[in-house]
Design a protein around this motif. Sequence first.
Motif, PDB file in Angstrom:
ATOM      1  N   ILE A 154       0.833  -1.210   0.000  1.00 31.80           N
ATOM      2  CA  ILE A 154       0.000   0.000   0.000  1.00 31.80           C
ATOM      3  C   ILE A 154       0.867   1.259   0.000  1.00 31.80           C
ATOM      4  N   THR A 155       1.850   1.297   0.879  1.00 30.70           N
ATOM      5  CA  THR A 155       2.742   2.461   0.937  1.00 30.70           C
ATOM      6  C   THR A 155       3.425   2.685  -0.403  1.00 30.70           C
ATOM      7  N   GLN A 156       3.925   1.605  -1.008  1.00 37.44           N
ATOM      8  CA  GLN A 156       4.635   1.716  -2.279  1.00 37.44           C
ATOM      9  C   GLN A 156       3.704   2.195  -3.393  1.00 37.44           C
ATOM     10  N   ALA A 157       2.465   1.722  -3.378  1.00 41.21           N
ATOM     11  CA  ALA A 157       1.502   2.139  -4.405  1.00 41.21           C
ATOM     12  C   ALA A 157       1.200   3.629  -4.303  1.00 41.21           C
ATOM     13  N   VAL A 158       0.917   4.092  -3.086  1.00 41.54           N
ATOM     14  CA  VAL A 158       0.613   5.511  -2.893  1.00 41.54           C
ATOM     15  C   VAL A 158       1.830   6.368  -3.232  1.00 41.54           C
ATOM     16  N   ASP A 159       3.008   5.926  -2.823  1.00 42.56           N
ATOM     17  CA  ASP A 159       4.229   6.676  -3.126  1.00 42.56           C
ATOM     18  C   ASP A 159       4.466   6.769  -4.631  1.00 42.56           C
ATOM     19  N   ALA A 160       4.180   5.680  -5.348  1.00 43.88           N
ATOM     20  CA  ALA A 160       4.382   5.677  -6.802  1.00 43.88           C
ATOM     21  C   ALA A 160       3.433   6.655  -7.493  1.00 43.88           C
ATOM     22  N   ILE A 161       2.212   6.719  -7.014  1.00 38.75           N
ATOM     23  CA  ILE A 161       1.238   7.656  -7.583  1.00 38.75           C
ATOM     24  C   ILE A 161       1.677   9.095  -7.327  1.00 38.75           C
ATOM     25  N   HIS A 162       2.111   9.363  -6.110  1.00 40.93           N
ATOM     26  CA  HIS A 162       2.581  10.713  -5.780  1.00 40.93           C
ATOM     27  C   HIS A 162       3.825  11.082  -6.577  1.00 40.93           C
ATOM     28  N   ALA A 217      -9.170  14.859 -16.373  1.00 43.45           N
ATOM     29  CA  ALA A 217     -10.121  14.097 -17.183  1.00 43.45           C
ATOM     30  C   ALA A 217     -10.381  12.736 -16.553  1.00 43.45           C
ATOM     31  N   LEU A 218     -11.635  12.343 -16.471  1.00 42.15           N
ATOM     32  CA  LEU A 218     -11.966  11.020 -15.928  1.00 42.15           C
ATOM     33  C   LEU A 218     -11.307   9.905 -16.740  1.00 42.15           C
ATOM     34  N   ALA A 219     -11.152  10.137 -18.035  1.00 41.10           N
ATOM     35  CA  ALA A 219     -10.556   9.113 -18.897  1.00 41.10           C
ATOM     36  C   ALA A 219      -9.100   8.835 -18.556  1.00 41.10           C
ATOM     37  N   SER A 220      -8.454   9.763 -17.867  1.00 46.20           N
ATOM     38  CA  SER A 220      -7.050   9.559 -17.497  1.00 46.20           C
ATOM     39  C   SER A 220      -6.905   8.920 -16.121  1.00 46.20           C
ATOM     40  N   CYS A 221      -8.029   8.712 -15.437  1.00 47.93           N
ATOM     41  CA  CYS A 221      -7.982   8.198 -14.065  1.00 47.93           C
ATOM     42  C   CYS A 221      -8.074   6.677 -14.029  1.00 47.93           C
ATOM     43  N   MET A 222      -7.833   6.124 -12.830  1.00 47.25           N
ATOM     44  CA  MET A 222      -7.796   4.680 -12.642  1.00 47.25           C
ATOM     45  C   MET A 222      -8.559   4.314 -11.380  1.00 47.25           C
ATOM     46  N   ALA A 223      -9.180   3.140 -11.383  1.00 44.73           N
ATOM     47  CA  ALA A 223      -9.851   2.615 -10.198  1.00 44.73           C
ATOM     48  C   ALA A 223      -9.398   1.181  -9.955  1.00 44.73           C
ATOM     49  N   ILE A 224      -9.230   0.832  -8.680  1.00 43.43           N
ATOM     50  CA  ILE A 224      -8.810  -0.513  -8.281  1.00 43.43           C
ATOM     51  C   ILE A 224      -9.828  -1.052  -7.285  1.00 43.43           C
ATOM     52  N   ASN A 271      -8.139  -4.328 -16.725  1.00 39.69           N
ATOM     53  CA  ASN A 271      -7.024  -5.170 -16.299  1.00 39.69           C
ATOM     54  C   ASN A 271      -7.479  -6.027 -15.125  1.00 39.69           C
ATOM     55  N   ALA A 272      -6.868  -7.200 -14.983  1.00 40.26           N
ATOM     56  CA  ALA A 272      -7.154  -8.070 -13.845  1.00 40.26           C
ATOM     57  C   ALA A 272      -5.837  -8.555 -13.254  1.00 40.26           C
ATOM     58  N   TYR A 273      -5.791  -8.620 -11.927  1.00 42.42           N
ATOM     59  CA  TYR A 273      -4.570  -9.049 -11.241  1.00 42.42           C
ATOM     60  C   TYR A 273      -4.949  -9.894 -10.038  1.00 42.42           C
ATOM     61  N   ARG A 274      -4.214 -10.980  -9.861  1.00 46.60           N
ATOM     62  CA  ARG A 274      -4.386 -11.818  -8.681  1.00 46.60           C
ATOM     63  C   ARG A 274      -3.046 -11.947  -7.959  1.00 46.60           C
ATOM     64  N   GLY A 275      -3.045 -11.635  -6.684  1.00 51.09           N
ATOM     65  CA  GLY A 275      -1.816 -11.671  -5.900  1.00 51.09           C
ATOM     66  C   GLY A 275      -2.009 -10.893  -4.618  1.00 51.09           C
ATOM     67  N   GLY A 276      -0.933 -10.780  -3.837  1.00 54.19           N
ATOM     68  CA  GLY A 276      -1.049 -10.162  -2.531  1.00 54.19           C
ATOM     69  C   GLY A 276      -0.445  -8.783  -2.410  1.00 54.19           C
ATOM     70  N   ASN A 277       0.056  -8.222  -3.533  1.00 53.39           N
ATOM     71  CA  ASN A 277       0.748  -6.937  -3.471  1.00 53.39           C
ATOM     72  C   ASN A 277       0.066  -5.937  -4.405  1.00 53.39           C
ATOM     73  N   ILE A 278      -0.537  -4.922  -3.830  1.00 54.33           N
ATOM     74  CA  ILE A 278      -1.309  -3.979  -4.648  1.00 54.33           C
ATOM     75  C   ILE A 278      -0.411  -3.042  -5.455  1.00 54.33           C
ATOM     76  N   ALA A 279       0.816  -2.830  -5.007  1.00 58.29           N
ATOM     77  CA  ALA A 279       1.747  -2.008  -5.782  1.00 58.29           C
ATOM     78  C   ALA A 279       2.098  -2.715  -7.100  1.00 58.29           C
ATOM     79  N   ALA A 297       0.114  -4.813  -8.678  1.00 61.53           N
ATOM     80  CA  ALA A 297      -1.074  -4.701  -9.531  1.00 61.53           C
ATOM     81  C   ALA A 297      -1.122  -3.335 -10.213  1.00 61.53           C
ATOM     82  N   LEU A 298      -0.823  -2.301  -9.472  1.00 63.41           N
ATOM     83  CA  LEU A 298      -0.811  -0.947 -10.025  1.00 63.41           C
ATOM     84  C   LEU A 298       0.248  -0.810 -11.116  1.00 63.41           C
ATOM     85  N   ALA A 299       1.426  -1.338 -10.878  1.00 70.06           N
ATOM     86  CA  ALA A 299       2.528  -1.236 -11.842  1.00 70.06           C
ATOM     87  C   ALA A 299       2.191  -1.913 -13.160  1.00 70.06           C
ATOM     88  N   CYS A 300       1.421  -2.984 -13.097  1.00 70.20           N
ATOM     89  CA  CYS A 300       1.063  -3.718 -14.318  1.00 70.20           C
ATOM     90  C   CYS A 300       0.117  -2.919 -15.206  1.00 70.20           C
TER      91      CYS A 300
END
Length: 208
Positions: free
Chosen positions: A79-87, A155-162, A193-201, A203-206
């Motif tokens: 989670i920390t890595q995902a938020v840091d990557a977005i920032h 733009a909403l088209a540039s955004c992402m949801a997980i 996109n679909a991802y299965r695993g235990g690390n959300i960072a 999933a985001l990177a993919c």
Amino acid sequence: MDRIVFFDIDGTLTRGVTSGAYLANLLGHGHTMEEAEAACARGEITNDDVCRIDAAGYVGRSASELFDMLEDMPLVDGITQAVDAIHAAGGEAHIASLAWGIVGEYLCKRFRFDGYVGSELEVENGVCTGGVAHALEGEGKCSYARELCEKRGVALASCMAIGDSRSDIPLFELVGTSIAFNATEEVERAATNAYRGGNIAEALACAL
């Protein structure tokens, strides 16, 4: 800023348990909450019904008490890595969830999410009354995303949801990129996109 990423909580940021069931177990009404969440997942009751059932168990509890309870809630890795990557990429990370806003507030403080929307417990004089101030439904996530994007000029088209559940589908259909994270087949079909695993960072990177 050209992108906002929206995260669900239950089943996405939490691991093996919903935040509602986790808190309900500590508050003494876990079995009741599990039955309500299962009925909601089957489409037999709404999130509004679940909120009313759950809120009754929070009578007299303060935000600080609930924050202390949330310290040991099981969460996915990264989670920390995902938020840091977005920032680092100049974006913002927001929580859009049907879970209680107190959980979103806690996660914002702990992991530096930029904001949240969720269902809200009724509070008077700093403690929960056992009532519901607002029960969020899936469309509420979309309203939050629209208003935030308009405010930020994004733009909403540039955004992402997980996310992982049926309530995430309306938001998946609104944004340009979506990740079904350990989700049901129905949700995977709605996502880009679909991802299965235990690390959300990861999933985001993919999907970036």
